[in-house]
Design a protein around this motif. Structure first.
Motif, PDB file in Angstrom:
ATOM      1  N   MET A  65       0.844  -1.192   0.000  1.00  0.00           N
ATOM      2  CA  MET A  65       0.000   0.000   0.000  1.00  0.00           C
ATOM      3  C   MET A  65       0.880   1.244   0.000  1.00  0.00           C
ATOM      4  SD  MET A  65      -3.185  -0.657   2.501  1.00  0.00           S
ATOM      5  CE  MET A  65      -4.616  -0.511   1.489  1.00  0.00           C
ATOM      6  N   ASN A  66       0.427   2.235  -0.709  1.00  0.00           N
ATOM      7  CA  ASN A  66       1.147   3.501  -0.776  1.00  0.00           C
ATOM      8  C   ASN A  66       0.434   4.561   0.051  1.00  0.00           C
ATOM      9  OD1 ASN A  66       3.418   3.394  -2.869  1.00  0.00           O
ATOM     10  ND2 ASN A  66       1.744   2.371  -3.931  1.00  0.00           N
ATOM     11  N   GLN A  67       1.230   5.406   0.696  1.00  0.00           N
ATOM     12  CA  GLN A  67       0.694   6.575   1.378  1.00  0.00           C
ATOM     13  C   GLN A  67       0.477   7.638   0.313  1.00  0.00           C
ATOM     14  OE1 GLN A  67       0.347   6.519   4.848  1.00  0.00           O
ATOM     15  NE2 GLN A  67      -0.792   8.430   4.697  1.00  0.00           N
ATOM     16  N   VAL A  68      -0.753   8.115   0.181  1.00  0.00           N
ATOM     17  CA  VAL A  68      -1.113   9.084  -0.844  1.00  0.00           C
ATOM     18  C   VAL A  68      -1.606  10.355  -0.160  1.00  0.00           C
ATOM     19  CG1 VAL A  68      -2.652   9.538  -2.796  1.00  0.00           C
ATOM     20  CG2 VAL A  68      -1.722   7.245  -2.467  1.00  0.00           C
ATOM     21  N   TYR A  69      -1.230  11.497  -0.735  1.00  0.00           N
ATOM     22  CA  TYR A  69      -1.714  12.790  -0.264  1.00  0.00           C
ATOM     23  C   TYR A  69      -2.464  13.453  -1.406  1.00  0.00           C
ATOM     24  CZ  TYR A  69       1.360  12.137   3.715  1.00  0.00           C
ATOM     25  OH  TYR A  69       1.959  11.642   4.840  1.00  0.00           O
ATOM     26  N   LEU A  70      -3.668  13.915  -1.110  1.00  0.00           N
ATOM     27  CA  LEU A  70      -4.532  14.558  -2.093  1.00  0.00           C
ATOM     28  C   LEU A  70      -4.840  15.981  -1.647  1.00  0.00           C
ATOM     29  CD1 LEU A  70      -7.183  11.695  -2.479  1.00  0.00           C
ATOM     30  CD2 LEU A  70      -5.180  12.105  -3.944  1.00  0.00           C
ATOM     31  N   GLY A  71      -4.808  16.911  -2.584  1.00  0.00           N
ATOM     32  CA  GLY A  71      -5.222  18.278  -2.317  1.00  0.00           C
ATOM     33  C   GLY A  71      -6.652  18.459  -2.771  1.00  0.00           C
ATOM     34  N   LEU A  72      -7.504  18.980  -1.904  1.00  0.00           N
ATOM     35  CA  LEU A  72      -8.905  19.219  -2.229  1.00  0.00           C
ATOM     36  C   LEU A  72      -9.174  20.715  -2.212  1.00  0.00           C
ATOM     37  CD1 LEU A  72      -8.882  16.222  -1.246  1.00  0.00           C
ATOM     38  CD2 LEU A  72     -11.127  16.632  -0.290  1.00  0.00           C
ATOM     39  N   GLY A  73      -9.975  21.184  -3.165  1.00  0.00           N
ATOM     40  CA  GLY A  73     -10.342  22.590  -3.200  1.00  0.00           C
ATOM     41  C   GLY A  73     -11.711  22.777  -3.816  1.00  0.00           C
ATOM     42  N   SER A  74     -12.393  23.826  -3.374  1.00  0.00           N
ATOM     43  CA  SER A  74     -13.710  24.165  -3.903  1.00  0.00           C
ATOM     44  C   SER A  74     -13.986  25.637  -3.628  1.00  0.00           C
ATOM     45  CB  SER A  74     -14.789  23.314  -3.234  1.00  0.00           C
ATOM     46  OG  SER A  74     -16.084  23.733  -3.636  1.00  0.00           O
ATOM     47  N   ASN A  75     -14.683  26.286  -4.589  1.00  0.00           N
ATOM     48  CA  ASN A  75     -15.147  27.647  -4.307  1.00  0.00           C
ATOM     49  C   ASN A  75     -16.558  27.900  -4.847  1.00  0.00           C
ATOM     50  OD1 ASN A  75     -14.514  27.959  -7.054  1.00  0.00           O
ATOM     51  ND2 ASN A  75     -13.534  29.948  -6.753  1.00  0.00           N
ATOM     52  N   LEU A  76     -17.278  26.818  -5.147  1.00  0.00           N
ATOM     53  CA  LEU A  76     -18.660  26.922  -5.619  1.00  0.00           C
ATOM     54  C   LEU A  76     -19.554  25.927  -4.882  1.00  0.00           C
ATOM     55  CD1 LEU A  76     -18.171  27.020  -9.506  1.00  0.00           C
ATOM     56  CD2 LEU A  76     -18.598  28.969  -7.993  1.00  0.00           C
ATOM     57  N   SER A  77     -20.837  26.239  -4.813  1.00  0.00           N
ATOM     58  CA  SER A  77     -21.857  25.303  -4.301  1.00  0.00           C
ATOM     59  C   SER A  77     -21.525  24.759  -2.913  1.00  0.00           C
ATOM     60  CB  SER A  77     -22.055  24.146  -5.289  1.00  0.00           C
ATOM     61  OG  SER A  77     -22.451  24.617  -6.548  1.00  0.00           O
ATOM     62  N   ASN A  78     -21.397  25.661  -1.947  1.00  0.00           N
ATOM     63  CA  ASN A  78     -21.113  25.296  -0.559  1.00  0.00           C
ATOM     64  C   ASN A  78     -19.781  24.544  -0.448  1.00  0.00           C
ATOM     65  OD1 ASN A  78     -21.111  24.673   2.136  1.00  0.00           O
ATOM     66  ND2 ASN A  78     -23.219  23.930   2.174  1.00  0.00           N
ATOM     67  N   PRO A  79     -18.649  25.252  -0.611  1.00  0.00           N
ATOM     68  CA  PRO A  79     -17.331  24.612  -0.645  1.00  0.00           C
ATOM     69  C   PRO A  79     -17.001  23.719   0.560  1.00  0.00           C
ATOM     70  CG  PRO A  79     -17.157  26.881  -1.341  1.00  0.00           C
ATOM     71  CD  PRO A  79     -18.569  26.686  -0.858  1.00  0.00           C
ATOM     72  N   ARG A  80     -17.374  24.149   1.753  1.00  0.00           N
ATOM     73  CA  ARG A  80     -17.085  23.301   2.927  1.00  0.00           C
ATOM     74  C   ARG A  80     -17.770  21.947   2.781  1.00  0.00           C
ATOM     75  NH1 ARG A  80     -16.699  26.609   8.484  1.00  0.00           N
ATOM     76  NH2 ARG A  80     -15.985  28.592   7.671  1.00  0.00           N
ATOM     77  N   GLN A  81     -19.031  21.979   2.381  1.00  0.00           N
ATOM     78  CA  GLN A  81     -19.792  20.736   2.209  1.00  0.00           C
ATOM     79  C   GLN A  81     -19.197  19.897   1.088  1.00  0.00           C
ATOM     80  OE1 GLN A  81     -22.129  19.743   4.302  1.00  0.00           O
ATOM     81  NE2 GLN A  81     -22.307  17.816   3.230  1.00  0.00           N
ATOM     82  N   GLN A  82     -18.755  20.534   0.013  1.00  0.00           N
ATOM     83  CA  GLN A  82     -18.130  19.804  -1.095  1.00  0.00           C
ATOM     84  C   GLN A  82     -16.921  19.004  -0.592  1.00  0.00           C
ATOM     85  OE1 GLN A  82     -19.134  19.379  -4.160  1.00  0.00           O
ATOM     86  NE2 GLN A  82     -20.647  20.979  -4.408  1.00  0.00           N
TER      87      GLN A  82
END
Length: 160
Positions: free
Chosen positions: A1-18
């Protein structure tokens, strides 16, 4: 198994909820385990400034599949959350998921570049990443702590 890091971003349609929904969707992937998410951070948009501020986070997980399977899963989650790919590179979006790191792999293919090409200069990636793994060393040998000394916060702040 590999340790993976993902960047998440949003600025539309309730970004926190996204971002919270994306985290939940990542937890449900059969190849993923031990999914952890940083705090949510607010940041100014890259590129055109006539768009809402972003909400960003970094997620880490253990992944048993290939890098391309991870990319396909991320793109499917983006589409399920209304992501529309347009010619405008840094325009507004409901959800963006970038593979920042995939273990210690260095990948440079037509579909995928890992480590993510912009991660060393983006405060909205580095500071949430440091929250999850402050002693992280990138595949090139660069210490995350040294990048944090070079990249100012540029108005980045942690959300409640």
């Amino acid at each position: 198994m590999n340790q993976v890091y993902l960047g998440l971003g949003s600025n539309l349609s309730n970004p926190r909820q996204q971002l919270m929904c994306a985290h939940s969707a990542l937890q449900k992937l059969p190849q993923a385990s031990v999914v952890k998410m940083s705090s949510l951070f607010a940041s100014k948009p890259m590129g055109p400034q006539d768009q809402p501020d972003y909400v960003n986070s970094v997620v880490t997980l253990k992944w048993s599949g290939t890098p391309i399977e991870m990319l396909d899963a991320c793109q499917q989650i983006e589409q399920q959350h209304g992501r529309e790919r347009k010619d405008e590179r840094w325009g507004p979006r409901t959800l963006d998921i970038d593979i920042l790191l995939f273990g210690q792999h260095i990948i440079d293919s037509q579909r995928l570049t890992v480590p993510h090409y912009g991660m060393k200069a983006r405060e909205f990636v580095l500071y949430p990443l440091a929250e999850l793994q402050p002693d992280l060393q990138l595949p090139c040998g660069t210490q995350l702590s040294s990048l944090l000394q070079q990249v100012p916060k540029n108005g980045l702040y942690k959300l409640d």
